[in-house]
Design a protein around this motif. Structure first.
Motif, short mmCIF file in Angstrom:
data_model
loop_
_atom_site.label_atom_id
_atom_site.label_comp_id
_atom_site.label_asym_id
_atom_site.label_seq_id
_atom_site.Cartn_x
_atom_site.Cartn_y
_atom_site.Cartn_z
N GLY A 142 0.81 -1.22 0.00
CA GLY A 142 0.00 0.00 0.00
C GLY A 142 0.84 1.26 0.00
N VAL A 143 1.98 1.23 0.68
CA VAL A 143 2.83 2.41 0.79
C VAL A 143 3.70 2.58 -0.46
N LEU A 144 4.20 1.48 -1.03
CA LEU A 144 5.20 1.55 -2.09
C LEU A 144 4.63 1.61 -3.51
N ALA A 145 3.39 1.18 -3.69
CA ALA A 145 2.86 1.03 -5.05
C ALA A 145 2.94 2.32 -5.87
N VAL A 146 2.44 3.42 -5.35
CA VAL A 146 2.39 4.67 -6.11
C VAL A 146 3.79 5.21 -6.42
N PRO A 147 4.68 5.38 -5.42
CA PRO A 147 6.01 5.88 -5.76
C PRO A 147 6.80 4.96 -6.70
N CYS A 148 6.62 3.65 -6.57
CA CYS A 148 7.34 2.73 -7.47
C CYS A 148 6.84 2.86 -8.90
N PHE A 149 5.54 2.99 -9.10
CA PHE A 149 5.02 3.16 -10.45
C PHE A 149 5.44 4.51 -11.03
N ALA A 150 5.54 5.51 -10.17
CA ALA A 150 6.01 6.82 -10.65
C ALA A 150 7.43 6.70 -11.20
N LEU A 151 8.28 5.94 -10.54
CA LEU A 151 9.64 5.73 -11.01
C LEU A 151 9.67 4.86 -12.27
N LEU A 165 -0.44 6.31 -13.29
CA LEU A 165 -0.35 5.71 -11.96
C LEU A 165 -1.58 4.87 -11.61
N ALA A 166 -2.52 4.76 -12.51
CA ALA A 166 -3.76 4.03 -12.21
C ALA A 166 -3.52 2.60 -11.75
N PRO A 167 -2.60 1.83 -12.37
CA PRO A 167 -2.36 0.46 -11.88
C PRO A 167 -1.90 0.42 -10.43
N ALA A 168 -1.17 1.45 -9.99
CA ALA A 168 -0.71 1.49 -8.61
C ALA A 168 -1.87 1.61 -7.64
N TRP A 169 -2.88 2.39 -7.98
CA TRP A 169 -4.03 2.54 -7.10
C TRP A 169 -4.86 1.26 -7.03
N PHE A 170 -4.84 0.48 -8.09
CA PHE A 170 -5.46 -0.85 -8.06
C PHE A 170 -4.76 -1.72 -7.02
N LEU A 171 -3.43 -1.67 -6.97
CA LEU A 171 -2.68 -2.42 -5.97
C LEU A 171 -3.00 -1.94 -4.56
N VAL A 172 -3.12 -0.63 -4.38
CA VAL A 172 -3.44 -0.07 -3.07
C VAL A 172 -4.79 -0.59 -2.58
N ALA A 173 -5.77 -0.63 -3.46
CA ALA A 173 -7.11 -1.10 -3.08
C ALA A 173 -7.07 -2.56 -2.62
N THR A 174 -6.35 -3.41 -3.35
CA THR A 174 -6.28 -4.82 -2.95
C THR A 174 -5.44 -4.98 -1.68
N ALA A 175 -4.46 -4.10 -1.47
CA ALA A 175 -3.66 -4.16 -0.25
C ALA A 175 -4.51 -3.88 0.99
N VAL A 176 -5.45 -2.97 0.87
CA VAL A 176 -6.34 -2.66 1.99
C VAL A 176 -7.17 -3.89 2.37
#
Length: 458
Positions: free
Chosen positions: A344-353, A427-438
């Motif tokens: 949940g914490v890493l998904a967005v910054p990693c996809f940004a990179l 970054l949309a795929p990262a938010w998909f990961l965040v949702a499943t992480a929750v």
């Protein structure tokens, strides 16, 4: 140096000898049906089936852009053809719960070993068949239909594979080493994906795009044949993992494992589903879809994208046994919860990179995002096996795991591609990961720690 070597050798010997007093204390003493030493056949038996399954599924995902040209009308609508390719990829996952029910019922009723031989044979036949299919240019839309049929056979077979392998390895493992040994089942999954990535990387490096489209794409599918035959030979020689005494202690065979599972073990089934949600989303986003994302959104070459996936899989493979060992030392719950939070914490910054115009940073982000997925994969199967008694264990693991695979596994690349097209947000795929992480983090909070305990008899 010599002292360290002797210590390491002693630790290896400890893994392959009867469990010590600490384990006996946890269990209340040795009893029939509780393995006190590791059978050396357990690791290859669990690892090989997952390796074949994820090699076969990985090949399809990594060659998605090529297969969209081979099997669909890509000239008029390239994006539509790629969506159709990923939809066919997802079709296999729709049937995975059915495969889990069929093979789970047979495995709980008649034993694990022969059913596991049947799953690997079915998977291998379907994959080789894909490598022999005629193309869209040869027979039109019939090619896509045949591809869907082969993928459906793959889905049913794979639905029965992983639940049985996890149950078998768990039942053959001493309690103090169960997390470590069950991690090898998922190590096989990553090893299969790594093998697929290496095969595709080599092909894209030595063949032109035209050669890949013409005939080169067939080679990785056909290579499944020798791999599957080796797995079949290993599994056909196995003795079963559930003794009559274990079933007698648990009330005997379940006449309808699925019905009993829902009636008496629904909380375990729901927890299996909840934890598997992030596991599948993470696996197919990080290890399969990311290759396509790096090419289409990051602007990197096909070869660079495959090298990134290969390095990420290699690091994750090396880390996974460590996570399994830590689950035996620290417990299942803290590792599962920590992995979900990390995602949940890493998904967005990693996809940004990964979207940045710097391959070194994109590769680093890809590798970092693979580590929490490796942790999840290394811990969940021991956790799942400890939720269910022997009479419904195969079905319980297979059904919960494969319901998640249907929802967010094979559909993950399709969801990510659709989100990109619909939102225009890289970054949309990262938010998909965040949702499943929750979802998976919430599930992990409900767990009761089972580290070091004997498997349930009832």
């Amino acid at each position: 140096m010599e002292a360290n070597g002797r210590a390491a050798a002693a630790d290896v010997n400890a893994l392959l000898t009867p469990a010590g007093p600490a384990v006996a204390a946890v269990e209340g003493g040795a009893r029939p049906g509780v393995p006190q030493a590791i059978d050396r056949r357990v690791v290859p038996a669990g690892l090989i089936g997952s390796m074949v399954e994820y090699y076969d599924f990985g090949i399809y995902g990594y060659l998605a852009t090529i297969l969209s040209v081979v099997f669909f009308a890509s000239e008029t609508d390239p994006t539509g053809a790629l969506l159709a390719t990923f939809a066919t990829f997802a079709a296999a996952f729709v049937l995975r719960p059915l495969g889990g029910l069929i093979f789970g019922h047979l495995g709980d009723r008649f034993g694990r070993s022969r059913i596991l031989a049947a799953t690997i044979l079915s998977m291998c036949v379907a994959t080789v068949a894909i490598g022999l299919l005629p193309t869209y240019a040869a027979i039109g839309v019939s090619a896509a239909f045949l591809l869907v049929v082969a993928r459906c056979v793959q889905g049913i077979a794979s639905g029965g594979e992983v639940g049985g392998a996890a149950a078998y390895v768990a039942e053959k493992s001493p309690p103090a080493r169960r997390g470590f040994l069950c991690s090898t089942v998922q190590l096989g999954a990553l090893a299969g994906a790594l093998l697929a990535s290496v095969a595709v990387t080599i092909l894209t490096s030595v063949l032109t795009h035209e050669q890949l489209v013409d005939w080169g794409w067939r080679i990785p599918f056909l290579l499944s044949l020798p791999l599957g035959l080796v797995g079949l030979w290993i599994r056909y020689r196995l003795e079963d993992s559930v003794a009559d005494d274990d079933l007698s202690a648990g009330g005997g065979l379940a006449s309808a494992p699925a019905a009993e599972l829902v009636r008496a073990h629904l909380p375990g089934l729901l927890r299996t589903l909840g934890l598997s949600t992030l596991l599948f989303a993470g696996y197919y986003v990080v290890y399969v879809y990311a290759s396509t994302h790096l090419q289409r959104t990051g602007g990197f070459t096909t070869t660079a994208a495959f090298w990134s996936t290969t390095v990420t899989l290699t690091v994750s493979c090396l880390a996974m046994p460590l996570f399994g060992h830590l689950a035996d030392k620290w417990g299942r719950k803290p590792l599962l919860l920590g992995a979900a939070v990390a995602f949940g914490v890493l998904a967005v910054p990693c996809f940004a990179l990964m979207n940045a115009d710097n391959f070194g940073m994109a590769l680093l982000a890809h590798v970092v995002l693979g580590l929490p997925e490796s942790a999840l994969m290394g811990v969940v199967f021991a956790t799942f096996a400890e939720m269910f008694p022997a009479r419904v264990r195969y079905t319980g693991i297979a059904l919960g795991f494969n319901l998640a695979s249907m929802a967010v596994g094979g559909t993950a690349p399709l969801i990510c591609l659709w989100l990109l097209e619909a939102t225009g947000n890289a970054l949309a795929p990262a938010w998909f990961l965040v949702a499943t992480a929750v979802i998976s983090a919430g599930t992990a909070l409900t767990l009761t720690e089972t580290r070091g305990t004997a498997l349930r008899a009832s």
